[in-house]
Structure formats: structure tokens, C-alpha cells
Design an enzyme around this catalytic site. Structure first.
Site, PDB file in Angstrom:
ATOM      1  N   ASN A   9       0.851  -1.189   0.000  1.00  0.00           N
ATOM      2  CA  ASN A   9       0.000   0.000   0.000  1.00  0.00           C
ATOM      3  C   ASN A   9       0.886   1.237   0.000  1.00  0.00           C
ATOM      4  O   ASN A   9       1.460   1.601   1.028  1.00  0.00           O
ATOM      5  CB  ASN A   9      -0.910  -0.029   1.241  1.00  0.00           C
ATOM      6  CG  ASN A   9      -1.781   1.213   1.347  1.00  0.00           C
ATOM      7  OD1 ASN A   9      -1.932   1.982   0.397  1.00  0.00           O
ATOM      8  ND2 ASN A   9      -2.362   1.415   2.510  1.00  0.00           N
ATOM      9  N   LYS A  11       0.005   4.278  -0.264  1.00  0.00           N
ATOM     10  CA  LYS A  11      -0.655   5.440   0.335  1.00  0.00           C
ATOM     11  C   LYS A  11      -0.442   6.664  -0.568  1.00  0.00           C
ATOM     12  O   LYS A  11      -0.442   6.527  -1.785  1.00  0.00           O
ATOM     13  CB  LYS A  11      -0.175   5.647   1.766  1.00  0.00           C
ATOM     14  CG  LYS A  11      -0.336   4.373   2.607  1.00  0.00           C
ATOM     15  CD  LYS A  11      -0.059   4.574   4.064  1.00  0.00           C
ATOM     16  CE  LYS A  11      -0.254   3.265   4.820  1.00  0.00           C
ATOM     17  NZ  LYS A  11      -0.063   3.420   6.272  1.00  0.00           N
ATOM     18  N   HIS A  94      -9.477   0.806   5.251  1.00  0.00           N
ATOM     19  CA  HIS A  94      -8.211   1.045   5.934  1.00  0.00           C
ATOM     20  C   HIS A  94      -8.440   2.016   7.086  1.00  0.00           C
ATOM     21  O   HIS A  94      -9.263   2.922   7.005  1.00  0.00           O
ATOM     22  CB  HIS A  94      -7.177   1.603   4.955  1.00  0.00           C
ATOM     23  CG  HIS A  94      -5.781   1.607   5.492  1.00  0.00           C
ATOM     24  ND1 HIS A  94      -5.334   2.567   6.377  1.00  0.00           N
ATOM     25  CD2 HIS A  94      -4.734   0.761   5.285  1.00  0.00           C
ATOM     26  CE1 HIS A  94      -4.069   2.315   6.673  1.00  0.00           C
ATOM     27  NE2 HIS A  94      -3.689   1.230   6.034  1.00  0.00           N
ATOM     28  N   GLU A  96      -6.908   4.483   8.106  1.00  0.00           N
ATOM     29  CA  GLU A  96      -6.751   5.899   7.764  1.00  0.00           C
ATOM     30  C   GLU A  96      -7.996   6.436   7.080  1.00  0.00           C
ATOM     31  O   GLU A  96      -8.376   7.594   7.276  1.00  0.00           O
ATOM     32  CB  GLU A  96      -5.507   6.075   6.879  1.00  0.00           C
ATOM     33  CG  GLU A  96      -4.226   5.839   7.660  1.00  0.00           C
ATOM     34  CD  GLU A  96      -3.033   5.451   6.804  1.00  0.00           C
ATOM     35  OE1 GLU A  96      -1.974   5.186   7.384  1.00  0.00           O
ATOM     36  OE2 GLU A  96      -3.173   5.408   5.558  1.00  0.00           O
ATOM     37  N   GLU A 167      -5.193  -5.118  10.774  1.00  0.00           N
ATOM     38  CA  GLU A 167      -4.218  -4.060  10.998  1.00  0.00           C
ATOM     39  C   GLU A 167      -4.497  -3.365  12.329  1.00  0.00           C
ATOM     40  O   GLU A 167      -5.351  -2.482  12.402  1.00  0.00           O
ATOM     41  CB  GLU A 167      -4.283  -3.025   9.869  1.00  0.00           C
ATOM     42  CG  GLU A 167      -3.808  -3.528   8.535  1.00  0.00           C
ATOM     43  CD  GLU A 167      -3.427  -2.359   7.632  1.00  0.00           C
ATOM     44  OE1 GLU A 167      -2.323  -2.379   7.098  1.00  0.00           O
ATOM     45  OE2 GLU A 167      -4.230  -1.426   7.489  1.00  0.00           O
ATOM     46  N   GLY A 173       2.429   2.494  10.852  1.00  0.00           N
ATOM     47  CA  GLY A 173       3.270   3.668  10.691  1.00  0.00           C
ATOM     48  C   GLY A 173       3.911   4.150  11.970  1.00  0.00           C
ATOM     49  O   GLY A 173       4.465   5.246  12.012  1.00  0.00           O
ATOM     50  N   SER A 213       3.576  -2.205  10.243  1.00  0.00           N
ATOM     51  CA  SER A 213       5.040  -2.140  10.343  1.00  0.00           C
ATOM     52  C   SER A 213       5.710  -3.470  10.012  1.00  0.00           C
ATOM     53  O   SER A 213       6.656  -3.902  10.691  1.00  0.00           O
ATOM     54  CB  SER A 213       5.461  -1.654  11.737  1.00  0.00           C
ATOM     55  OG  SER A 213       4.951  -0.364  11.980  1.00  0.00           O
TER      56      SER A 213
END
Length: 248
Positions: A9, A11, A94, A96, A167, A173, A213
């Protein structure tokens, strides 16, 4: 045995020129048939990356989609638009997207269903916050997300197309990583939820990734756990580390 799936991904990184140079650099080093490899560039790079990976073992993924076919939805992208440039997979839900763009489980569910209508495999993301884990609510939260996100999706689609990505939000991140045992425990739990929703066969067929990560130094341990069927890779997918993860 479930085939591993490793997706990168990107992003909001890499303009078209950088996307072109990076994919050109790594595409010939990814030639395995043992793992499904997916690259998810940003929207404006999809078409160019699609051309570059044509004829390789790499599949094209998108990072988002809208659940309507067309209309006055400024800034959105339809499933047909993704299909037209050769997208095979699409990330939905996701953290985010949930955090910054207020996406709910119901929206994720609509997107997943629309993708399946056009034979694109959704990668459905679920995961808890650090606060939810510290308060022992992680299983409750993840089960709610799984059930709502997959609501009404037919068994055949679950068996053949749907990918689930666990996740933990606290590990995205941040440099923090769930231990392999923690990740496997939750992926096993998700599989049990799918079994309750569908049946044991479907639960055994569905592929469940871990994301958070993932890097070359921990990929081998994570990817060799019993219920982890791949990885959704963030930052490491922007470097040659992605190749190392694929070749774990």
C-alpha cells in the site's frame, strides 16, 4: 493450503515518474508463483503501473473506491473506472480512511459488495486502537467490524475473492509491531468469526493478512504463523524491502 498474498500500500506517495522508475526497478525481481503479489499505487499512477506490470506475476491494486456506479460524486472513483485500468484488488476500510474520512463499517460493506459485482477482490481492513486493546476490547471491536463489513456477502465470494487484513491501528506507521503471536491470535479469531458467519470451509479458505510495520526483519516470523496468510505492507512497500518481504 491457502496461498499467501502480500500487498504493498503506497498510500499518498510517489508521483507517476517515481512510480514508473520504482516498478521498473523491482518488477523483474518478483517472479514467484508461490505468493500473490499486489501493488497498490495512488490513483493517478494506476494506469501507468498497470502497463508496467502487464505480463508479470504482479497484480494491480487500488487504495479506495466509491460504491456508486456514476453520478455527481466529485473526487470519487467508480469500480468500472478501476476495472478499466486492470485493477484486480482494492483496499477498503483502511484505518486511515476510517479515521480521516469517517468511513463506517456500513460504507466499507457497500464498497466491498460493489467491487465483487465487478469481480475485483476487496481487501477488507479491520483492527483496534491502542486504547481498545489496553481495555481488552480488541476482540469485541474486531468482531463487530468483520461482521458489519462482510454483512450480506455471499459464501462463494468469500471463498474465492474476499481478503481480510488485520491491521492493529497502534502498529500502523508507528514502528510498533504486534508480536507474531498477537497477530496470529487475532487472525485466528477473525477466522473463527467467519466460520460462525458462514461455515468452517469458508473460514479455512479465506485469506487473512497482517498489516502493521511489516519489514524484512519480522516478515519471516509473521508469515510463518498458522493463521496469517500474507501481509499488507505500508512504508516498506516503497523500497526494495518489499522484494525482501515477498521473498521471505
Amino acid at each position: 493450503m491457502r496461498k499467501k498474498i502480500i500487498a504493498g500500500n503506497w498510500k499518498m506517495n510517489y508521483c507517476v515518474n517515481k512510480a514508473e522508475s520504482f516498478v521498473s526497478e523491482i518488477k523483474d525481481t518478483i517472479n514467484t508463483d508461490e505468493v500473490d503479489v499486489v501493488i497498490c499505487p495512488n490513483l493517478v499512477s494506476l494506469d501507468r503501473v498497470s502497463d508496467l506490470i502487464d505480463g508479470t506475476n504482479i497484480k494491480l491494486g487500488a487504495q479506495n473506491v466509491y460504491f456508486e456506479d456514476k453520478g455527481a460524486y466529485t473526487g470519487e472513483t467508480s469500480v468500472d473506472m478501476l476495472a478499466a485500468v486492470g485493477v484486480n484488488y482494492c483496499i477498503v476500510g483502511h484505518s486511515e480512511r476510517r479515521q480521516y474520512f469517517n468511513e463506517t463499517d456500513e460504507i466499507v460493506n457497500k464498497k466491498a459488495k460493489k467491487l465483487l459485482e465487478k469481480d475485483i477482490a476487496p481487501i477488507v481492513c479491520v483492527g483496534e486502537t491502542l486504547e481498545e486493546r489496553e481495555n481488552d476490547k480488541m476482540f469485541e471491536v474486531v468482531e463487530r467490524q468483520v461482521r458489519a463489513s462482510l454483512d450480506g456477502i455471499e459464501k462463494e465470494s468469500m471463498n474465492k475473492k474476499v481478503v481480510i487484513a488485520y491491521e492493529p491501528i497502534w502498529a500502523i506507521g508507528t514502528g510498533k509491531t504486534a508480536t507474531a503471536e498477537q497477530a496470529n491470535e487475532m487472525c485466528k479469531f477473525i477466522r473463527d468469526v467467519v466460520s460462525k458467519m458462514y461455515d468452517e470451509e469458508t473460514a479455512e479458505n479465506v485469506r487473512i493478512q497482517y498489516g502493521g510495520s511489516v519489514k524484512p526483519s519480522n516478515a519471516n516470523e509473521i508469515l510463518n504463523m498458522s493463521d496469517i496468510d500474507g501481509a499488507l505492507v505500508g512504508g516498506a512497500s516503497l523500497t526494495n524491502d518489499f522484494v525482501a518481504i515477498v521473498n521471505y
